[in-house]
Design an enzyme around this catalytic site. Structure first.
Site, PDB file in Angstrom:
ATOM      1  N   ASP A   1     -14.191  -1.338   2.901  1.00 37.18           N
ATOM      2  CA  ASP A   1     -13.165  -1.296   4.165  1.00 37.18           C
ATOM      3  C   ASP A   1     -13.857  -0.995   5.369  1.00 37.18           C
ATOM      4  O   ASP A   1     -14.359  -1.768   5.936  1.00 37.18           O
ATOM      5  CB  ASP A   1     -11.581  -0.901   3.688  1.00 37.18           C
ATOM      6  CG  ASP A   1     -10.942  -0.724   4.909  1.00 37.18           C
ATOM      7  OD1 ASP A   1     -11.014  -1.076   6.162  1.00 37.18           O
ATOM      8  OD2 ASP A   1      -9.745  -0.059   4.772  1.00 37.18           O
TER       9      ASP A   1
ATOM     10  N   LYS B   1      -1.412  -0.909  -4.173  1.00 35.62           N
ATOM     11  CA  LYS B   1      -2.506  -0.284  -3.832  1.00 35.62           C
ATOM     12  C   LYS B   1      -2.042   1.176  -3.749  1.00 35.62           C
ATOM     13  O   LYS B   1      -0.881   1.348  -3.001  1.00 35.62           O
ATOM     14  CB  LYS B   1      -2.836  -0.673  -2.640  1.00 35.62           C
ATOM     15  CG  LYS B   1      -3.853   0.268  -1.911  1.00 35.62           C
ATOM     16  CD  LYS B   1      -4.818  -0.552  -0.807  1.00 35.62           C
ATOM     17  CE  LYS B   1      -4.796   0.250   0.406  1.00 35.62           C
ATOM     18  NZ  LYS B   1      -5.817  -0.531   1.426  1.00 35.62           N
TER      19      LYS B   1
ATOM     20  N   LYS C   1      -2.901   5.016  -2.610  1.00 32.35           N
ATOM     21  CA  LYS C   1      -3.945   5.893  -1.875  1.00 32.35           C
ATOM     22  C   LYS C   1      -4.167   6.886  -2.491  1.00 32.35           C
ATOM     23  O   LYS C   1      -3.314   7.809  -3.214  1.00 32.35           O
ATOM     24  CB  LYS C   1      -3.117   6.430  -0.401  1.00 32.35           C
ATOM     25  CG  LYS C   1      -3.061   5.373   0.388  1.00 32.35           C
ATOM     26  CD  LYS C   1      -4.348   4.909   1.167  1.00 32.35           C
ATOM     27  CE  LYS C   1      -4.128   3.795   2.290  1.00 32.35           C
ATOM     28  NZ  LYS C   1      -5.342   3.376   2.881  1.00 32.35           N
TER      29      LYS C   1
ATOM     30  N   LYS D   1     -10.197  -6.999   7.634  1.00 36.75           N
ATOM     31  CA  LYS D   1      -9.349  -6.459   8.494  1.00 36.75           C
ATOM     32  C   LYS D   1      -9.780  -7.143   9.740  1.00 36.75           C
ATOM     33  O   LYS D   1     -10.973  -6.521  10.307  1.00 36.75           O
ATOM     34  CB  LYS D   1      -9.226  -5.107   8.782  1.00 36.75           C
ATOM     35  CG  LYS D   1      -8.041  -4.386   7.812  1.00 36.75           C
ATOM     36  CD  LYS D   1      -8.099  -2.935   8.014  1.00 36.75           C
ATOM     37  CE  LYS D   1      -7.638  -2.535   6.831  1.00 36.75           C
ATOM     38  NZ  LYS D   1      -7.819  -1.073   6.885  1.00 36.75           N
TER      39      LYS D   1
ATOM     40  N   ASP E   1      -7.463   3.026  -2.781  1.00 33.30           N
ATOM     41  CA  ASP E   1      -8.031   3.286  -1.728  1.00 33.30           C
ATOM     42  C   ASP E   1      -8.268   4.733  -1.270  1.00 33.30           C
ATOM     43  O   ASP E   1      -7.375   5.363  -1.173  1.00 33.30           O
ATOM     44  CB  ASP E   1      -7.217   2.469  -0.719  1.00 33.30           C
ATOM     45  CG  ASP E   1      -7.946   2.473   0.786  1.00 33.30           C
ATOM     46  OD1 ASP E   1      -8.997   3.022   0.770  1.00 33.30           O
ATOM     47  OD2 ASP E   1      -7.331   2.043   1.878  1.00 33.30           O
TER      48      ASP E   1
ATOM     49  N   SER F   1       0.817  -1.090  -0.139  1.00 32.71           N
ATOM     50  CA  SER F   1       0.083  -0.030   0.128  1.00 32.71           C
ATOM     51  C   SER F   1       0.961   1.236  -0.055  1.00 32.71           C
ATOM     52  O   SER F   1       1.699   1.522   0.893  1.00 32.71           O
ATOM     53  CB  SER F   1      -0.826  -0.009   1.370  1.00 32.71           C
ATOM     54  OG  SER F   1      -1.639   1.089   1.174  1.00 32.71           O
TER      55      SER F   1
ATOM     56  N   GLY G   1      -4.474  -4.267   5.962  1.00 30.21           N
ATOM     57  CA  GLY G   1      -3.397  -4.154   7.024  1.00 30.21           C
ATOM     58  C   GLY G   1      -3.583  -2.885   7.670  1.00 30.21           C
ATOM     59  O   GLY G   1      -4.317  -2.134   7.286  1.00 30.21           O
TER      60      GLY G   1
HETATM   61  O1  SMG Z   1       0.383  -2.183   4.778  1.00 28.31           O
HETATM   62  O2  SMG Z   1      -0.806  -2.304   6.469  1.00 28.31           O
HETATM   63  C1  SMG Z   1      -0.187  -2.001   5.543  1.00 28.31           C
HETATM   64  C2  SMG Z   1      -1.164  -0.656   5.158  1.00 28.31           C
HETATM   65  C3  SMG Z   1      -2.462  -0.833   4.410  1.00 28.31           C
HETATM   66  O3  SMG Z   1      -3.440   1.140   3.566  1.00 28.31           O
HETATM   67  C4  SMG Z   1      -3.311   0.197   4.634  1.00 28.31           C
HETATM   68  N1  SMG Z   1      -4.211   0.433   5.357  1.00 28.31           N
HETATM   69  O4  SMG Z   1      -7.355   1.827   4.760  1.00 28.31           O
HETATM   70  O5  SMG Z   1      -6.611  -0.087   4.075  1.00 28.31           O
HETATM   71  C5  SMG Z   1      -6.600   1.096   4.907  1.00 28.31           C
HETATM   72  C6  SMG Z   1      -5.291   1.559   5.527  1.00 28.31           C
HETATM   73  C7  SMG Z   1      -5.640   1.603   6.945  1.00 28.31           C
HETATM   74  C8  SMG Z   1      -4.409   1.959   7.795  1.00 28.31           C
HETATM   75  S1  SMG Z   1      -3.878   3.785   7.490  1.00 28.31           S
HETATM   76  C9  SMG Z   1      -3.086   4.080   8.805  1.00 28.31           C
HETATM   77 MG    MG Z   2      -8.656   0.944   3.208  1.00 32.96          MG
END
Ligand code: SMG
Ligand code: MG
Length: 377
Positions: free
Chosen positions: A247, A170, A172, A271, A197, A144, A299
């Site tokens: 999510d 992924k 953001k 999750k 995401d 991510s 994650g």
């Molecule tokens: O690799 O654990 C990882 C990060 C994955 O992007 C990730 N998590 O919305 O899916 C999501 C985010 C939430 C955590 S952001 C602090």
């Molecule tokens: Mg997410």
């Protein structure tokens, strides 16, 4: 699930909660903020049959979900842990029922269940993977990638991860950092599996804008709208061709059932902490699998404790998409467990008893800035 773990009962004698500060190898920026040093919580439970460890995935601020660490401190000490002490001997499978009178706080509840599950599986000498019936010895993983100041920086960060061996990326996104950055990453990497995401940063009025992502051959778009906007996501799913994944909206099996009944998602991000624990996560997996809905493991930038457990979860057959489970070095220069390495885009599932990782107590002690012990009164 494997019944061999179900004979003994466990009486919690102590819950130890530690807050840690762990510097990320690179700042992680999402639509709700930037993390450079991650504040985390881990828990340890001591019982008459040994001890167990758990990851607490709650964030320091209520920006991803409503739970946050200062509140969790109070919820653990005044509401959740006293109920477990009052109940006496129990199994991990009983934790959700015992804590059910307390509404919400699923990530906090998940922590306590996880700690007891670790004890229980260690006492039974079986791994979490065996217990849930996970099949593969390694799982396909992804990375991510956070928002950057410039598109060039994003393209360069992605190139580094592709170089490291990631085949699923992924990105953001947020308003002002979406179509163009994703297009540029796609142009530079025509063959990678790419997904986005938004962490609830958009509104239903943005559907036409988001539809521009359709030509970029994405695996999915994750949670563009608010955590309660299932109807909005259903409308999005009707109007774009990119598969819609939820999510933040999925905090229980009931949310999953409702979202799928409304056609608000084609794919579910599971999750464990968000849904109240690994046992609920398995139930959601089973439900989705029966309906032919693909799932993948989300994650929370975990320590090795959570990563170990997520790898086992993701080895269930319904996890047909790579998860946000990256190699240790993507997050930390030093972890509180042994590091996890990625080979050919996959990470091996731990096989030792419980979650299968040992905690480096000296290092934990070094990075702990608050430690609390909760004991029966
Ligand atoms: O690799 O654990 C990882 C990060 C994955 O992007 C990730 N998590 O919305 O899916 C999501 C985010 C939430 C955590 S952001 C602090
Ligand atoms: Mg997410």
């Amino acid at each position: 699930m494997d019944d061999t773990a179900s004979d003994l009962r466990f009486t919690p004698q102590l819950f130890e909660l530690r807050r840690l500060k762990m510097p990320l190898v690179r700042p992680f920026r999402t639509s709700f903020g930037t993390e450079t040093v991650r504040e985390m919580m881990i828990a340890r439970v001591v019982t008459e049959h040994g001890e167990g460890w758990a990851e607490c995935s709650i964030e320091s601020d209520p920006l991803y979900l409503s739970e946050f660490l200062d509140a969790a401190d109070h919820v653990f000490s005044d509401h959740l842990v006293p109920r477990l002490f009052a109940h006496g001997a129990l199994r991990a499978e009983d934790v959700a029922d015992v804590l059910e009178p307390v509404k919400g706080h699923r990530m906090a509840k998940a922590t306590l269940e996880m700690a007891l599950l670790d004890v229980q599986l260690r006492a039974a000498g079986i791994s979490f993977q065996q217990y849930i019936g996970g099949t593969s010895t390694s799982v396909e993983v992804g990375v991510s990638v956070g928002i950057t100041d410039t598109i060039d920086e994003l393209v360069s960060n992605v190139a580094g991860y592709v170089e490291d061996g990631y085949t699923r990326v992924k990105l953001k996104i947020e308003p002002g950092f979406d179509i163009e950055p994703v297009r540029r990453v796609r142009e530079a990497n025509p063959d990678i599996r790419l997904q986005v995401d938004a962490n609830t940063a958009y509104f239903v009025e943005d559907i036409d804008h988001l539809a521009q992502l359709d030509e970029l051959a994405l695996l999915l778009i994750e949670q563009p709208f608010g955590e309660d906007d299932l109807v909005g996501h259903a409308e999005l799913a009707r109007r774009i061709t990119t598969p819609v994944c939820l999510d933040e909206a999925i905090r229980s099996l009931d949310h999953t059932r409702t979202a799928l009944a409304l056609n608000a998602a084609h794919i579910i991000n599971i999750k464990p902490a968000r849904v109240g624990g690994y046992l609920a996560a398995v139930k959601i997996h089973d439900h989705c699998r029966a309906l032919g809905i693909p799932v993948w493991c989300g994650g929370m930038l975990e320590t090795g404790i959570g990563r170990a457990a997520n790898l086992a979860l993701a080895s269930l057959p319904g996890f047909t998409l790579p998860g946000d489970i990256s190699a240790t070095k993507r997050y930390w220069t030093q972890d509180i467990t042994r590091p996890f390495e990625m080979v050919d885009g996959r990470i091996e599932v731990p096989t030792g008893p419980g979650f299968g990782v040992d905690v480096d107590l000296d290092f934990v002690e070094e990075i702990t800035f608050e430690r609390r012990e909760l004991r029966p009164v």
